[in-house]
Design a protein around this motif. Structure first.
Motif, PDB file in Angstrom:
ATOM      1  N   PRO A 147      48.142 -19.815  97.572  1.00  0.00           N
ATOM      2  CA  PRO A 147      47.397 -18.587  97.279  1.00  0.00           C
ATOM      3  C   PRO A 147      45.900 -18.769  97.504  1.00  0.00           C
ATOM      4  CG  PRO A 147      48.985 -19.062  95.541  1.00  0.00           C
ATOM      5  CD  PRO A 147      48.940 -20.269  96.421  1.00  0.00           C
ATOM      6  N   GLN A 148      45.252 -17.704  97.889  1.00  0.00           N
ATOM      7  CA  GLN A 148      43.811 -17.738  98.100  1.00  0.00           C
ATOM      8  C   GLN A 148      43.100 -18.013  96.776  1.00  0.00           C
ATOM      9  OE1 GLN A 148      42.301 -14.181  99.851  1.00  0.00           O
ATOM     10  NE2 GLN A 148      40.256 -15.013 100.220  1.00  0.00           N
ATOM     11  N   GLY A 149      42.150 -18.907  96.822  1.00  0.00           N
ATOM     12  CA  GLY A 149      41.427 -19.304  95.632  1.00  0.00           C
ATOM     13  C   GLY A 149      42.016 -20.526  94.954  1.00  0.00           C
ATOM     14  N   VAL A 150      43.178 -20.995  95.442  1.00  0.00           N
ATOM     15  CA  VAL A 150      43.818 -22.197  94.891  1.00  0.00           C
ATOM     16  C   VAL A 150      43.610 -23.336  95.874  1.00  0.00           C
ATOM     17  CG1 VAL A 150      45.980 -23.268  94.182  1.00  0.00           C
ATOM     18  CG2 VAL A 150      45.540 -20.869  93.626  1.00  0.00           C
ATOM     19  N   GLU A 151      43.044 -24.430  95.397  1.00  0.00           N
ATOM     20  CA  GLU A 151      42.816 -25.591  96.250  1.00  0.00           C
ATOM     21  C   GLU A 151      43.958 -26.582  96.057  1.00  0.00           C
ATOM     22  OE1 GLU A 151      39.249 -28.764  97.374  1.00  0.00           O
ATOM     23  OE2 GLU A 151      38.999 -27.289  95.764  1.00  0.00           O
ATOM     24  N   MET A 152      44.614 -26.922  97.149  1.00  0.00           N
ATOM     25  CA  MET A 152      45.767 -27.820  97.105  1.00  0.00           C
ATOM     26  C   MET A 152      45.282 -29.269  97.055  1.00  0.00           C
ATOM     27  SD  MET A 152      49.013 -27.968  99.705  1.00  0.00           S
ATOM     28  CE  MET A 152      50.409 -29.052  99.381  1.00  0.00           C
ATOM     29  N   MET A 153      45.421 -29.917  95.897  1.00  0.00           N
ATOM     30  CA  MET A 153      45.014 -31.311  95.717  1.00  0.00           C
ATOM     31  C   MET A 153      46.139 -32.017  94.971  1.00  0.00           C
ATOM     32  SD  MET A 153      40.993 -30.714  94.727  1.00  0.00           S
ATOM     33  CE  MET A 153      40.568 -32.437  94.873  1.00  0.00           C
ATOM     34  N   THR A 154      46.972 -32.714  95.716  1.00  0.00           N
ATOM     35  CA  THR A 154      48.193 -33.310  95.169  1.00  0.00           C
ATOM     36  C   THR A 154      47.915 -34.672  94.561  1.00  0.00           C
ATOM     37  OG1 THR A 154      49.442 -32.164  96.895  1.00  0.00           O
ATOM     38  CG2 THR A 154      50.561 -33.955  95.739  1.00  0.00           C
ATOM     39  N   ASP A 155      48.542 -34.955  93.428  1.00  0.00           N
ATOM     40  CA  ASP A 155      48.410 -36.261  92.787  1.00  0.00           C
ATOM     41  C   ASP A 155      49.174 -37.308  93.590  1.00  0.00           C
ATOM     42  OD1 ASP A 155      47.810 -38.029  90.406  1.00  0.00           O
ATOM     43  OD2 ASP A 155      49.999 -38.109  90.440  1.00  0.00           O
ATOM     44  N   ILE A 156      48.611 -38.506  93.749  1.00  0.00           N
ATOM     45  CA  ILE A 156      49.211 -39.513  94.618  1.00  0.00           C
ATOM     46  C   ILE A 156      50.566 -40.001  94.091  1.00  0.00           C
ATOM     47  CG2 ILE A 156      47.012 -40.264  95.572  1.00  0.00           C
ATOM     48  CD1 ILE A 156      47.090 -42.658  93.672  1.00  0.00           C
ATOM     49  N   SER A 157      50.722 -40.094  92.787  1.00  0.00           N
ATOM     50  CA  SER A 157      52.000 -40.554  92.237  1.00  0.00           C
ATOM     51  C   SER A 157      53.077 -39.484  92.386  1.00  0.00           C
ATOM     52  CB  SER A 157      51.841 -40.961  90.772  1.00  0.00           C
ATOM     53  OG  SER A 157      51.402 -39.872  89.990  1.00  0.00           O
ATOM     54  N   HIS A 158      52.705 -38.224  92.195  1.00  0.00           N
ATOM     55  CA  HIS A 158      53.656 -37.143  92.386  1.00  0.00           C
ATOM     56  C   HIS A 158      54.071 -37.042  93.844  1.00  0.00           C
ATOM     57  CE1 HIS A 158      52.084 -34.967  88.507  1.00  0.00           C
ATOM     58  NE2 HIS A 158      52.843 -36.034  88.254  1.00  0.00           N
ATOM     59  N   TYR A 159      53.125 -37.258  94.736  1.00  0.00           N
ATOM     60  CA  TYR A 159      53.452 -37.220  96.155  1.00  0.00           C
ATOM     61  C   TYR A 159      54.440 -38.336  96.507  1.00  0.00           C
ATOM     62  CZ  TYR A 159      52.986 -37.619 101.207  1.00  0.00           C
ATOM     63  OH  TYR A 159      53.262 -37.697 102.560  1.00  0.00           O
ATOM     64  N   LEU A 160      54.210 -39.532  95.985  1.00  0.00           N
ATOM     65  CA  LEU A 160      55.117 -40.639  96.260  1.00  0.00           C
ATOM     66  C   LEU A 160      56.524 -40.331  95.752  1.00  0.00           C
ATOM     67  CD1 LEU A 160      55.708 -43.546  97.180  1.00  0.00           C
ATOM     68  CD2 LEU A 160      54.929 -44.321  94.931  1.00  0.00           C
ATOM     69  N   ASP A 161      56.616 -39.787  94.535  1.00  0.00           N
ATOM     70  CA  ASP A 161      57.925 -39.443  93.976  1.00  0.00           C
ATOM     71  C   ASP A 161      58.631 -38.400  94.842  1.00  0.00           C
ATOM     72  OD1 ASP A 161      57.413 -41.191  91.914  1.00  0.00           O
ATOM     73  OD2 ASP A 161      56.752 -39.633  90.518  1.00  0.00           O
ATOM     74  N   PHE A 162      57.878 -37.415  95.292  1.00  0.00           N
ATOM     75  CA  PHE A 162      58.465 -36.354  96.120  1.00  0.00           C
ATOM     76  C   PHE A 162      58.988 -36.917  97.440  1.00  0.00           C
ATOM     77  CE2 PHE A 162      57.844 -33.282  99.590  1.00  0.00           C
ATOM     78  CZ  PHE A 162      58.707 -32.275  99.175  1.00  0.00           C
ATOM     79  N   VAL A 163      58.189 -37.733  98.100  1.00  0.00           N
ATOM     80  CA  VAL A 163      58.592 -38.268  99.398  1.00  0.00           C
ATOM     81  C   VAL A 163      59.770 -39.220  99.255  1.00  0.00           C
ATOM     82  CG1 VAL A 163      57.844 -39.676 101.353  1.00  0.00           C
ATOM     83  CG2 VAL A 163      56.315 -37.953 100.405  1.00  0.00           C
ATOM     84  N   MET A 164      59.774 -40.060  98.222  1.00  0.00           N
ATOM     85  CA  MET A 164      60.907 -40.965  98.019  1.00  0.00           C
ATOM     86  C   MET A 164      62.184 -40.187  97.746  1.00  0.00           C
ATOM     87  SD  MET A 164      59.993 -44.090  98.476  1.00  0.00           S
ATOM     88  CE  MET A 164      58.896 -43.484  99.776  1.00  0.00           C
ATOM     89  N   LEU A 165      62.073 -39.095  96.982  1.00  0.00           N
ATOM     90  CA  LEU A 165      63.236 -38.248  96.726  1.00  0.00           C
ATOM     91  C   LEU A 165      63.752 -37.635  98.025  1.00  0.00           C
ATOM     92  CD1 LEU A 165      65.167 -36.903  94.711  1.00  0.00           C
ATOM     93  CD2 LEU A 165      63.471 -35.078  94.432  1.00  0.00           C
ATOM     94  N   MET A 166      62.840 -37.204  98.888  1.00  0.00           N
ATOM     95  CA  MET A 166      63.236 -36.639 100.178  1.00  0.00           C
ATOM     96  C   MET A 166      63.898 -37.695 101.048  1.00  0.00           C
ATOM     97  SD  MET A 166      62.537 -33.392 100.235  1.00  0.00           S
ATOM     98  CE  MET A 166      62.467 -32.979 101.970  1.00  0.00           C
ATOM     99  N   PHE A 167      63.337 -38.885 101.077  1.00  0.00           N
ATOM    100  CA  PHE A 167      63.941 -39.969 101.863  1.00  0.00           C
ATOM    101  C   PHE A 167      65.358 -40.250 101.380  1.00  0.00           C
ATOM    102  CE2 PHE A 167      59.812 -42.291 103.307  1.00  0.00           C
ATOM    103  CZ  PHE A 167      59.554 -41.231 104.167  1.00  0.00           C
ATOM    104  N   PHE A 168      65.514 -40.353 100.069  1.00  0.00           N
ATOM    105  CA  PHE A 168      66.832 -40.667  99.507  1.00  0.00           C
ATOM    106  C   PHE A 168      67.820 -39.540  99.801  1.00  0.00           C
ATOM    107  CE2 PHE A 168      69.860 -40.885  95.917  1.00  0.00           C
ATOM    108  CZ  PHE A 168      70.344 -42.173  96.126  1.00  0.00           C
ATOM    109  N   ALA A 169      67.373 -38.292  99.650  1.00  0.00           N
ATOM    110  CA  ALA A 169      68.262 -37.153  99.877  1.00  0.00           C
ATOM    111  C   ALA A 169      68.679 -37.075 101.338  1.00  0.00           C
ATOM    112  CB  ALA A 169      67.565 -35.860  99.448  1.00  0.00           C
ATOM    113  N   PHE A 170      67.720 -37.220 102.256  1.00  0.00           N
ATOM    114  CA  PHE A 170      68.053 -37.139 103.676  1.00  0.00           C
ATOM    115  C   PHE A 170      68.882 -38.342 104.104  1.00  0.00           C
ATOM    116  CE2 PHE A 170      65.214 -33.664 103.788  1.00  0.00           C
ATOM    117  CZ  PHE A 170      65.411 -33.007 104.987  1.00  0.00           C
ATOM    118  N   GLY A 171      68.587 -39.511 103.550  1.00  0.00           N
ATOM    119  CA  GLY A 171      69.395 -40.681 103.871  1.00  0.00           C
ATOM    120  C   GLY A 171      70.839 -40.485 103.459  1.00  0.00           C
ATOM    121  N   LEU A 172      71.064 -39.926 102.262  1.00  0.00           N
ATOM    122  CA  LEU A 172      72.432 -39.671 101.810  1.00  0.00           C
ATOM    123  C   LEU A 172      73.105 -38.587 102.645  1.00  0.00           C
ATOM    124  CD1 LEU A 172      72.305 -39.774  97.900  1.00  0.00           C
ATOM    125  CD2 LEU A 172      73.127 -41.513  99.477  1.00  0.00           C
ATOM    126  N   CYS A 173      72.374 -37.536 102.986  1.00  0.00           N
ATOM    127  CA  CYS A 173      72.963 -36.464 103.790  1.00  0.00           C
ATOM    128  C   CYS A 173      73.385 -36.954 105.169  1.00  0.00           C
ATOM    129  CB  CYS A 173      71.981 -35.306 103.923  1.00  0.00           C
ATOM    130  SG  CYS A 173      71.745 -34.357 102.394  1.00  0.00           S
TER     131      CYS A 173
END
Length: 253
Positions: free
Chosen positions: A149-175
């Motif tokens: 949304p306009q007026g919202v600055e996207m600044m992702t936390d590094i630990s949350h980003y790592l958790d998200f990417v690892m979850l995606m890797f695991f999910a795609f690897g299993l699929c």
């Protein structure tokens, strides 16, 4: 002629004890391999995280960047990534040690089926992770940054980003393990080639349902997972015809 010392219970206990010792030895070798890889990767932990964050950083608006909301995150998060990478790289050694422990108890036909399945499962998991990193994550982050949304600055936390990417890797690897799952189901007699071919429409629906549940909320990512899953299902059907022999008819049939 047996003697009082030939106690079957003692033989069973000794056999079990020797198997436990071998299992301990195999596990220690696997752990040692992962630890050795981790020690090599620790000096490059920050660089590894930079590479992992590249799909998001490249698509952030100008001036935006990743942030650390916890005091220890800049130190702990790259170390967590180094550990995940060590597991990822050391997985062939782990699987080899497990195979070396289990294989002596398998029949010849079981080994003939298990070897290609084990190699295929490992390769497909790596392929799924690579597919997520190089194709799906860039498309997903492009969508997510576009709908911020306009007026919202996207600044992702590094630990949350790592958790998200690892979850995606695991999910795609299993699929991407669909062909292996199909072959196993056929090998244990749950389905046969005819049933797999007639169930294509259900496999397609299931693939899109799983993709919609796993991927970020954009249709591009969903399609990018569902279509490979459908193709991998077809690959599994071909593998069943190649690896799984139909049971021989009984003499009275």
């Amino acid at each position: 002629m047996t003697t009082p010392d030939d106690d079957p219970a003692d033989d069973l206990q000794q056999g079990l004890f020797s198997h436990l010792i071998e299992l301990r030895s195999r596990l220690l070798k696997a752990v040692a391999a992962v630890v050795a890889i981790l020690l090599v990767l620790i000096p490059f932990a920050n660089r590894l995280y930079t590479e992992l964050a590249a799909p998001l950083v490249a698509r952030l608006p100008e001036g935006a960047h990743l942030i650390a909301t916890e005091v220890a995150s800049p130190f702990v998060t790259p170390l967590k990534l180094a550990f995940y990478a060590a597991l990822f790289i050391g997985m062939p050694m782990i699987l080899y040690q497990l195979w070396a422990f289990v294989s002596p108890g398998l029949y010849k036909h079981e080994k003939r089926l298990a070897r290609p399945l084990l190699v295929a499962a490992m390769g497909l998991f790596y392929l799924g992770c690579a597919f997520a990193y190089f194709l799906v994550l860039p498309a997903a982050f492009r969508f997510l940054t576009a709908v911020t949304p306009q007026g919202v600055e996207m600044m992702t936390d590094i630990s949350h980003y790592l958790d998200f990417v690892m979850l995606m890797f695991f999910a795609f690897g299993l699929c991407f393990e669909v062909p292996v799952a199909v072959v196993i189901l056929a090998a244990v007699g749950v389905v046969d080639v005819k049933q797999l071919r007639s169930g294509r429409r259900y496999a397609v629906v299931g693939a899109f349902a799983i993709a919609a549940f796993i991927t970020p909320p954009d249709i591009t990512s969903m399609i990018m997972l569902a279509i490979p899953m459908c193709l991998l299902y077809e690959l599994g059907v071909l593998a069943v015809g190649w690896l799984v022999k139909p049971p021989a008819p009984s003499p009275g049939a």
